[in-house]
Design a protein around this motif. Structure first.
Motif, PDB file in Angstrom:
ATOM      1  N   PRO A  73       1.097  -0.980   0.685  1.00 18.63           N
ATOM      2  CA  PRO A  73      -0.172  -0.349   0.283  1.00 18.63           C
ATOM      3  C   PRO A  73       1.365   1.474  -0.332  1.00 18.63           C
ATOM      4  O   PRO A  73       2.227   1.270   0.102  1.00 18.63           O
ATOM      5  N   ALA A  74       0.220   2.362  -0.051  1.00 21.98           N
ATOM      6  CA  ALA A  74       0.968   3.426  -0.538  1.00 21.98           C
ATOM      7  C   ALA A  74       1.335   3.703   1.331  1.00 21.98           C
ATOM      8  O   ALA A  74       2.068   5.475   1.320  1.00 21.98           O
ATOM      9  N   PHE A  75       1.035   3.898   1.828  1.00 24.30           N
ATOM     10  CA  PHE A  75       1.177   3.617   3.589  1.00 24.30           C
ATOM     11  C   PHE A  75       2.320   3.029   3.843  1.00 24.30           C
ATOM     12  O   PHE A  75       2.144   1.622   3.405  1.00 24.30           O
ATOM     13  N   ASP A  76       3.303   3.758   4.785  1.00 27.99           N
ATOM     14  CA  ASP A  76       4.475   2.330   5.909  1.00 27.99           C
ATOM     15  C   ASP A  76       3.951   1.693   5.729  1.00 27.99           C
ATOM     16  O   ASP A  76       4.665   0.481   6.138  1.00 27.99           O
ATOM     17  N   ARG A  77       2.759   1.851   7.170  1.00 22.21           N
ATOM     18  CA  ARG A  77       2.772   0.798   8.259  1.00 22.21           C
ATOM     19  C   ARG A  77       0.668   1.505   8.347  1.00 22.21           C
ATOM     20  O   ARG A  77       0.585   2.140   8.069  1.00 22.21           O
ATOM     21  N   ALA A  78       0.305  -0.030   9.358  1.00 28.26           N
ATOM     22  CA  ALA A  78      -1.217   0.517  10.136  1.00 28.26           C
ATOM     23  C   ALA A  78      -1.011  -0.075  10.959  1.00 28.26           C
ATOM     24  O   ALA A  78      -0.395  -1.107  11.625  1.00 28.26           O
ATOM     25  N   ARG A  79      -1.411   0.939  12.104  1.00 26.03           N
ATOM     26  CA  ARG A  79      -1.800   0.321  13.219  1.00 26.03           C
ATOM     27  C   ARG A  79      -3.192   0.637  13.638  1.00 26.03           C
ATOM     28  O   ARG A  79      -3.910   1.708  14.364  1.00 26.03           O
ATOM     29  N   VAL A  80      -3.579  -0.389  14.135  1.00 22.48           N
ATOM     30  CA  VAL A  80      -4.696  -1.115  14.099  1.00 22.48           C
ATOM     31  C   VAL A  80      -4.924  -1.842  15.587  1.00 22.48           C
ATOM     32  O   VAL A  80      -4.767  -3.017  15.255  1.00 22.48           O
ATOM     33  N   PRO A  81      -5.337  -1.527  16.269  1.00 24.82           N
ATOM     34  CA  PRO A  81      -5.183  -2.569  17.951  1.00 24.82           C
ATOM     35  C   PRO A  81      -6.248  -3.911  17.747  1.00 24.82           C
ATOM     36  O   PRO A  81      -5.823  -4.431  18.912  1.00 24.82           O
ATOM     37  N   LEU A  82      -6.971  -3.311  17.565  1.00 22.19           N
ATOM     38  CA  LEU A  82      -8.351  -4.691  18.020  1.00 22.19           C
ATOM     39  C   LEU A  82      -8.544  -4.956  16.465  1.00 22.19           C
ATOM     40  O   LEU A  82      -9.088  -4.053  15.374  1.00 22.19           O
ATOM     41  N   ARG A  83      -9.552  -6.459  16.777  1.00 21.96           N
ATOM     42  CA  ARG A  83     -10.916  -7.069  15.871  1.00 21.96           C
ATOM     43  C   ARG A  83     -11.973  -6.433  15.609  1.00 21.96           C
ATOM     44  O   ARG A  83     -12.083  -5.727  16.894  1.00 21.96           O
ATOM     45  N   TYR A  84     -12.231  -6.147  14.335  1.00 18.61           N
ATOM     46  CA  TYR A  84     -13.810  -5.195  14.245  1.00 18.61           C
ATOM     47  C   TYR A  84     -15.264  -6.835  14.434  1.00 18.61           C
ATOM     48  O   TYR A  84     -15.768  -7.718  13.949  1.00 18.61           O
ATOM     49  N   GLU A  85     -15.426  -7.357  16.050  1.00 18.38           N
ATOM     50  CA  GLU A  85     -16.358  -8.320  16.392  1.00 18.38           C
ATOM     51  C   GLU A  85     -16.310  -7.820  17.680  1.00 18.38           C
ATOM     52  O   GLU A  85     -15.498  -7.403  18.872  1.00 18.38           O
ATOM     53  N   GLY A  86     -17.233  -8.758  18.100  1.00 24.14           N
ATOM     54  CA  GLY A  86     -17.529  -9.047  19.704  1.00 24.14           C
ATOM     55  C   GLY A  86     -18.368  -7.449  19.921  1.00 24.14           C
ATOM     56  O   GLY A  86     -18.485  -6.657  19.513  1.00 24.14           O
ATOM     57  N   GLU A  87     -17.934  -7.146  21.403  1.00 25.49           N
ATOM     58  CA  GLU A  87     -17.844  -5.535  21.637  1.00 25.49           C
ATOM     59  C   GLU A  87     -17.557  -4.661  21.230  1.00 25.49           C
ATOM     60  O   GLU A  87     -17.898  -3.840  20.926  1.00 25.49           O
ATOM     61  N   ILE A  88     -16.633  -5.170  20.508  1.00 28.62           N
ATOM     62  CA  ILE A  88     -15.981  -3.730  19.880  1.00 28.62           C
ATOM     63  C   ILE A  88     -16.640  -3.148  18.374  1.00 28.62           C
ATOM     64  O   ILE A  88     -17.392  -2.299  18.009  1.00 28.62           O
ATOM     65  N   ALA A  89     -16.769  -4.149  17.683  1.00 26.76           N
ATOM     66  CA  ALA A  89     -18.098  -4.303  16.649  1.00 26.76           C
ATOM     67  C   ALA A  89     -19.605  -4.103  17.076  1.00 26.76           C
ATOM     68  O   ALA A  89     -20.036  -2.505  16.442  1.00 26.76           O
ATOM     69  N   GLY A  90     -19.422  -3.634  18.754  1.00 26.06           N
ATOM     70  CA  GLY A  90     -20.852  -3.272  18.870  1.00 26.06           C
ATOM     71  C   GLY A  90     -21.286  -1.708  19.487  1.00 26.06           C
ATOM     72  O   GLY A  90     -21.898  -0.863  19.137  1.00 26.06           O
TER      73      GLY A  90
END
Length: 238
Positions: A73-90
């Motif tokens: 990708p055009a960005f150097d890195r991604a920082r995404v601490p959580l997965r989109y599921e469970g309590e986080i999806a809600g």
């Protein structure tokens, strides 16, 4: 929804729900809106590709995925601490579709809690993923802008706005290359950018939107670009 109104609601909710975990309502640690048990049980995105943050369950450590090796990708890195599921999806759904400032505040706290100290000190500017004006009018709420404004304030960095030049068709059902083609030339950044910028969104799916915005940022002078989001869509759910 004005920023002033949202800030007033944020403050009212903090007064109304002091010291309670946002997930189980048990007493929390007072300085964070969650208890230790709920925090530990959240779907943390580990391990993950260090380039695009694609979850890599079963791997001993995150390593660059095959897609990023073939087409970085055009960005150097991604920082995404959580997965989109469970309590986080809600939480994301309450924030995104019901404009819940309480949910947004918890998500922002989780994002910053999941960042290492060197990442917090890294960016020179913060750029939200922009909505097309028509989409913004229909939805009435810009979740990426909401998060980015408050993140920039916490980091003490300027917020720079990008422009979404065209309202692209839905990305649903498209593979990674098709998503990239759909978004090619969709963004423009008129301001001259500093060397290091961070792009902010609530959820990262394949990364195609952030990739297109990162390309626009490089054309505007950015030398290094990172993509930050609260949650990453798991494998097989794109």
């Amino acid at each position: 929804m004005s920023t002033a109104w949202v800030d007033l609601v944020d403050e009212a909710l903090r007064r109304a729900l002091p010291g309670r975990c946002a997930f189980c309502l048990a007493p929390d640690s007072r300085d964070r809106p969650w208890c230790g048990a709920c925090f530990a049980s959240l779907p943390w995105n580990l391990p993950a590709c260090p380039c695009c943050a694609e979850p890599q369950p079963g791997q001993p450590a995150g390593r660059r995925c095959g897609l990023c090796l073939r087409l970085a990708p055009a960005f150097d890195r991604a920082r995404v601490p959580l997965r989109y599921e469970g309590e986080i999806a809600g939480l994301v759904q309450r924030f995104k579709f019901h404009a819940s400032p309480r949910a947004g505040t918890v998500l922002l706290d989780l994002l910053t809690a999941g960042l290492p100290a060197e990442a917090v000190a890294w960016p020179a500017a913060v750029i939200p993923v922009p909505l097309h004006p028509r989409r913004a009018r229909e939805r009435g709420f810009d979740q990426a802008g909401w998060l980015a404004r408050r993140l920039a304030r916490r980091l003490g960095r300027p917020l720079i706005e990008a422009e979404r030049r065209r309202d692209t068709r839905s990305q649903r059902g498209l593979d990674r290359r098709e998503r990239r083609a759909n978004l090619r030339g969709a963004f423009r950044v008129e301001a001259a950018l500093p060397p290091r910028v961070v792009l902010v969104d609530d959820v990262m799916t394949t990364g195609a939107t952030l990739d297109a915005l990162a390309a626009a940022c490089r054309r505007a002078g950015a030398e290094r670009v990172e993509a930050w989001a609260v949650a990453r869509t798991p494998l097989g759910k794109h």
